[in-house]
Design an enzyme around this catalytic site. Structure first.
Site, PDB file in Angstrom:
ATOM      1  N   SER A 121       0.831  -1.202   0.000  1.00  0.00           N
ATOM      2  CA  SER A 121       0.000   0.000   0.000  1.00  0.00           C
ATOM      3  C   SER A 121       0.861   1.245   0.000  1.00  0.00           C
ATOM      4  CB  SER A 121      -0.862   0.058   1.253  1.00  0.00           C
ATOM      5  OG  SER A 121      -1.740  -1.012   1.290  1.00  0.00           O
ATOM      6  N   HIS A 142      -2.607  -3.614  -6.410  1.00  0.00           N
ATOM      7  CA  HIS A 142      -3.063  -3.135  -5.108  1.00  0.00           C
ATOM      8  C   HIS A 142      -4.557  -3.378  -4.959  1.00  0.00           C
ATOM      9  CE1 HIS A 142      -3.889   0.250  -2.106  1.00  0.00           C
ATOM     10  NE2 HIS A 142      -3.262  -0.699  -1.461  1.00  0.00           N
ATOM     11  N   GLU A 154      -5.730  -1.625  -8.265  1.00  0.00           N
ATOM     12  CA  GLU A 154      -4.878  -0.666  -8.967  1.00  0.00           C
ATOM     13  C   GLU A 154      -3.711  -1.446  -9.563  1.00  0.00           C
ATOM     14  OE1 GLU A 154      -5.847   3.231  -6.171  1.00  0.00           O
ATOM     15  OE2 GLU A 154      -4.183   1.937  -5.608  1.00  0.00           O
ATOM     16  N   ASN A 192      -5.899   5.944  -2.352  1.00  0.00           N
ATOM     17  CA  ASN A 192      -5.473   6.374  -1.018  1.00  0.00           C
ATOM     18  C   ASN A 192      -5.029   7.823  -1.003  1.00  0.00           C
ATOM     19  OD1 ASN A 192      -6.150   4.076   0.264  1.00  0.00           O
ATOM     20  ND2 ASN A 192      -4.098   3.183   0.293  1.00  0.00           N
TER      21      ASN A 192
HETATM   22  N1  NAD Z   1      -5.429  -4.468   5.143  1.00  0.00           N
HETATM   23  C1  NAD Z   1      -5.747  -3.693   4.142  1.00  0.00           C
HETATM   24  O1  NAD Z   1      -6.810  -3.061   4.118  1.00  0.00           O
HETATM   25  C2  NAD Z   1      -4.824  -3.610   2.950  1.00  0.00           C
HETATM   26  C3  NAD Z   1      -5.303  -3.085   1.738  1.00  0.00           C
HETATM   27  C4  NAD Z   1      -4.461  -3.071   0.632  1.00  0.00           C
HETATM   28  C5  NAD Z   1      -3.178  -3.556   0.740  1.00  0.00           C
HETATM   29  N2  NAD Z   1      -2.710  -4.031   1.937  1.00  0.00           N
HETATM   30  C6  NAD Z   1      -1.337  -4.557   1.990  1.00  0.00           C
HETATM   31  O2  NAD Z   1      -1.404  -5.970   1.961  1.00  0.00           O
HETATM   32  C7  NAD Z   1      -0.295  -6.525   2.658  1.00  0.00           C
HETATM   33  C8  NAD Z   1      -0.805  -7.505   3.712  1.00  0.00           C
HETATM   34  O3  NAD Z   1      -1.675  -6.845   4.587  1.00  0.00           O
HETATM   35  P1  NAD Z   1      -2.638  -7.635   5.570  1.00  0.00           P
HETATM   36  O4  NAD Z   1      -3.566  -6.646   6.126  1.00  0.00           O
HETATM   37  O5  NAD Z   1      -3.168  -8.840   4.893  1.00  0.00           O
HETATM   38  O6  NAD Z   1      -1.581  -8.097   6.686  1.00  0.00           O
HETATM   39  P2  NAD Z   1      -1.717  -9.322   7.731  1.00  0.00           P
HETATM   40  O7  NAD Z   1      -0.855  -8.950   8.864  1.00  0.00           O
HETATM   41  O8  NAD Z   1      -3.133  -9.667   7.970  1.00  0.00           O
HETATM   42  O9  NAD Z   1      -1.059 -10.550   6.944  1.00  0.00           O
HETATM   43  C9  NAD Z   1       0.285 -10.649   6.604  1.00  0.00           C
HETATM   44  C10 NAD Z   1       0.627 -12.126   6.504  1.00  0.00           C
HETATM   45  O10 NAD Z   1       1.927 -12.254   5.935  1.00  0.00           O
HETATM   46  C11 NAD Z   1       2.554 -13.352   6.573  1.00  0.00           C
HETATM   47  N3  NAD Z   1       3.989 -13.277   6.399  1.00  0.00           N
HETATM   48  C12 NAD Z   1       4.862 -12.492   7.021  1.00  0.00           C
HETATM   49  N4  NAD Z   1       6.105 -12.757   6.593  1.00  0.00           N
HETATM   50  C13 NAD Z   1       6.016 -13.731   5.688  1.00  0.00           C
HETATM   51  C14 NAD Z   1       6.963 -14.449   4.891  1.00  0.00           C
HETATM   52  N5  NAD Z   1       8.250 -14.207   4.975  1.00  0.00           N
HETATM   53  N6  NAD Z   1       6.514 -15.396   4.062  1.00  0.00           N
HETATM   54  C15 NAD Z   1       5.198 -15.674   4.000  1.00  0.00           C
HETATM   55  N7  NAD Z   1       4.269 -15.030   4.710  1.00  0.00           N
HETATM   56  C16 NAD Z   1       4.664 -14.078   5.544  1.00  0.00           C
HETATM   57  C17 NAD Z   1       2.101 -13.237   8.010  1.00  0.00           C
HETATM   58  O11 NAD Z   1       2.286 -14.452   8.726  1.00  0.00           O
HETATM   59  C18 NAD Z   1       0.646 -12.858   7.836  1.00  0.00           C
HETATM   60  O12 NAD Z   1      -0.160 -13.999   7.768  1.00  0.00           O
HETATM   61  C19 NAD Z   1       0.463  -5.336   3.209  1.00  0.00           C
HETATM   62  O13 NAD Z   1       1.492  -5.021   2.311  1.00  0.00           O
HETATM   63  C20 NAD Z   1      -0.565  -4.238   3.252  1.00  0.00           C
HETATM   64  O14 NAD Z   1      -0.021  -2.962   3.171  1.00  0.00           O
HETATM   65  C21 NAD Z   1      -3.525  -4.081   3.030  1.00  0.00           C
END
Ligand code: NAD
Length: 678
Positions: A121, A142, A154, A192
């Protein structure tokens, strides 16, 4: 040539990753879902199970379907299991070093042609891609929460990304039922960027004691037509996420985008925003103006900087944030002169430049151009895409004007060798804009429908008479006006999942853009009547079998198939060939019998099941529409095309004056109307 996507993968089985994997599996792909250990994998799968169970409980999905979806998701903690993946979406924690590290590991574990996407993000795609030796296959995808439900994505090429990779990843998103919009590789991408200002200005107004949180929420809901105000939304999605997003975007674009201290304190307190107290309506003008000013400034800056097109930004707001209108539609409605006033005041306060796009248009109160139609030249071939994916690319006055304008200018360029007409999102073109029809009838402005039809007919004739070849590229649903647009092209190519049909007589009207004319010239009057009078939706394979289209190609081979057809040059006058036996029977039935006898169920079918079914379908359609359509098909087939098209125009006033037309148009999305024949 590149192979089709089969196996997809998601790295990180958290909130986003599990939802992305769920969506991929729902659309029929095998998905490898990877996380650090079995426990994390199981948690991710658990999230999918819960969401699917909810879908069953709410009657959105059947249990057997969810079981099949689950079977397609393969959870694992081994990177080695990624070797078969055609595309991987990385969704691990938002940590730059971690993301760079996992991209190195992905590069080693995957095939050299696997596309690697990041769902980051706040980082730039090029920062993440810089960690690998093959940045040409890295791009940003995204997604928005909840990624199995929110359709926006995106698509962000990094500096080194191969354009072919972007095209393939884009097509995959459409195949997944997503609505992709293009963004350059810049902090906050598209949505965003203005969304964060909306949130931050709300917090600053609270800080400035202009109103309490509940008042700001209430006014924001009214001004933007949304279900939740900024404070309630932050409480639901997480206050720290708002701080994180505003910090990174603020670092890139200045303090208007950045977090006020009040937000930092709120995060430290670990408390949600307090939403008590009463609503003070007297704050309305101030709050409303400031929220709009912030959003308008940020959105216009996106256009100035070339980050996104205005219409794509609006799609981002509508689809990603569920706003009824995007920032540019809002500015156009209020007048760009007024928008400029608001933005100028805000820009002065922050010592920022007023975006020049708005400054220019605001001077004369001229509206922003909303790009309902896009064009992309590529080696002489121009692809013209109808770009209203969240309205299934329905044709209205603006779409018609833009299509005609772009088609004329692009097809006349000497370097253009051929034109491809396509639709954005999951559909080709789902017909004419029904809301426009309803509005015009209700306001007694049927003349506008006539004018639109006439203009679109003129455009379709220009397509047909274009000295350069034109191909319709149907990758999804094509209904009514969509099929008519395609039929004006020299050739039609469709994907195996594409479907086509003329639903008009089922909503009280008839096809008026050549559907009763060009169809007969391709497949004869009998089969044209079958399609138009029954409203039967047919598959690409059926359409090919009866000669309605020229080729079927998979999504990945669609562009190549279109290019092959274009190489054939403009098509000559067609003569319908004899259809396969199964269809000959239908053609004979509809040729031999009067439409009234078929409608009333008295035509002789000899007990044939297929004919009985067709006759029954005709019985449910609007009688006047059926009668006019049948006579247009018969009479039009005996005169030159242009004359037949004129005949279609001549009956518009009559058909749109019927009760059945209004009842039929209003019934869309509801239960099927009972037509009165009046
Ligand atoms: N939450 C939102 O609304 C949103 C929206 C768009 C984009 N994002 C982006 O998506 C990504 C994930 O966000 P999220 O909210 O799902 O986070 P989250 O914390 O729910 O999930 C992240 C996951 O990644 C895993 N992980 C960490 N290191 C790892 C590795 N080395 N190998 C494999 N898995 C690994 C963790 O165990 C966890 O399950 C981020 O980059 C975030 O910025 C989030």
């Amino acid at each position: 040539m590149t192979s089709a996507f089969r196996t997809l993968a998601v790295l990180g089985a958290g909130n986003m990753g599990s939802g992305i994997a769920q969506k991929m599996a729902t659309e029929g792909f095998d998905v490898v879902l990877v996380d650090v250990d079995e426990e994390k994998v199981a948690r991710g799968i658990g999230i999918i199970d819960r969401t699917l169970r909810e879908a069953v409980d709410r009657g959105i999905m059947r249990a057997d379907r969810t079981a099949a979806i689950r079977e397609r998701v393969h959870g694992t903690a081994r990177f080695d299991d990624l070797r078969d993946a055609d595309l991987v979406v990385e969704a691990v924690f938002e940590d730059r070093a971690l993301k760079q590290d996992v991209f190195k590991r992905l590069e080693a574990a995957c095939r050299p042609d696997t596309i690697l996407a990041t769902n980051t993000s706040s980082y730039l795609v090029r920062e993440i891609a810089s960690a690998v030796k093959t940045p040409e296959r890295v791009l940003g995808l995204h997604y928005f929460f909840h990624p199995a439900k929110n359709r926006l994505v995106e698509v962000i090429p990094g500096t080194a990304t191969d354009p072919g990779v972007v095209r393939r990843a884009w097509a995959l998103q459409e195949q997944l039922g997503k609505i992709p919009i293009a963004s350059t590789d810049t902090s906050g991408f598209v949505v965003n960027r203005f969304f964060v200002v909306w949130l931050m200005e709300a917090i600053r107004m609270l800080d400035d004691r202009i109103a309490n949180a509940i008042t700001i929420d209430e006014i924001a809901k009214r001004t933007f037509g949304v279900g939740m105000g900024p404070f309630e939304l932050m409480n639901v999605s997480g206050v720290p996420i708002a701080l994180h997003a505003s910090t990174t975007i603020g670092n890139a674009f200045g303090p208007l985008y950045g977090p006020p201290e009040r937000l930092e304190k709120q995060v430290e307190s670990r408390e949600p925003w307090a939403l008590g107290g009463t609503v003070d309506v007297s704050a309305e003008p101030t709050v409303s103006d400031r929220l709009m000013a912030g959003v308008f400034l940020a959105a216009a800056a996106l256009v100035d900087e070339g980050v996104a097109m205005s219409y794509d930004t609006d799609i981002g707001a509508r689809v990603g944030l569920r706003w009824p209108r995007g920032p540019f539609e809002m500015m156009n409605r209020r007048g760009t002169a007024r928008a400029l006033e608001l933005v100028t005041a805000l820009a002065m306060k922050w010592q920022m430049q007023v975006p020049s796009s708005l400054a220019e248009l605001g001077k004369t109160n001229a509206p922003f151009l909303l790009e309902y139609v896009k064009s992309r030249p590529d080696n002489g071939v121009v692809t013209i895409t109808v770009n209203r994916p969240d309205a299934m690319n329905a044709l209205n006055e603006t779409v018609g004007q833009q299509l005609a304008g772009i088609f004329t200018s692009m097809s006349r360029q000497p370097e253009t060798t051929g034109v491809v007409i396509a639709g954005a999102g999951r559909s080709f073109v789902a017909g004419a804009d029904i809301r426009f029809f309803i509005r015009s009838i209700e306001r007694h402005e049927v003349a506008r429908i006539e004018k639109l039809t006439e203009d679109l007919q003129a455009f379709l004739l220009a397509v047909q008479n274009c000295p350069k070849p034109v191909v319709a590229r149907i990758h999804g649903l094509a209904l009514g006006g969509g099929v008519e647009l395609a039929l004006a092209c020299d050739y039609i190519v469709a994907t195996p999942n594409a479907t086509m049909g003329f639903p008009e007589t089922g909503i009280g009207i008839y096809p008026g853009l050549g559907g009763t004319q060009r169809t007969t010239r391709r497949i004869g009057t009998g089969l044209t009547k079958w399609l138009v009078l029954t409203g039967q939706i047919i598959s690409a394979q059926e359409a090919l079998a009866i000669g309605l289209i020229d080729a079927v190609a998979t999504r990945d081979e669609l562009d190549a198939a279109a290019a092959r057809l274009l190489a054939g040059g403009p098509s000559l006058e067609r003569r319908p060939a004899a259809p396969p036996a199964a269809y000959q029977k239908l053609a004979d039935f509809f040729t031999a019998n009067d439409v009234e006898a078929i409608r009333q169920g008295t035509a002789k079918t000899g007990g044939d099941e297929q004919l009985e079914k067709a006759m029954k379908a005709v019985g449910t359609k609007a009688p006047i529409a059926l009668r006019i359509a049948a006579s247009l098909i018969d009479e039009g087939s005996r005169v030159p095309l242009e004359q037949g098209l004129q005949m279609e125009l001549a009956h518009l006033r009559e058909i749109f004056a019927t009760k059945d037309a209004l009842a039929g148009l209003l019934s869309i999305g509801r239960t099927r109307p009972v037509f009165e024949g009046a």
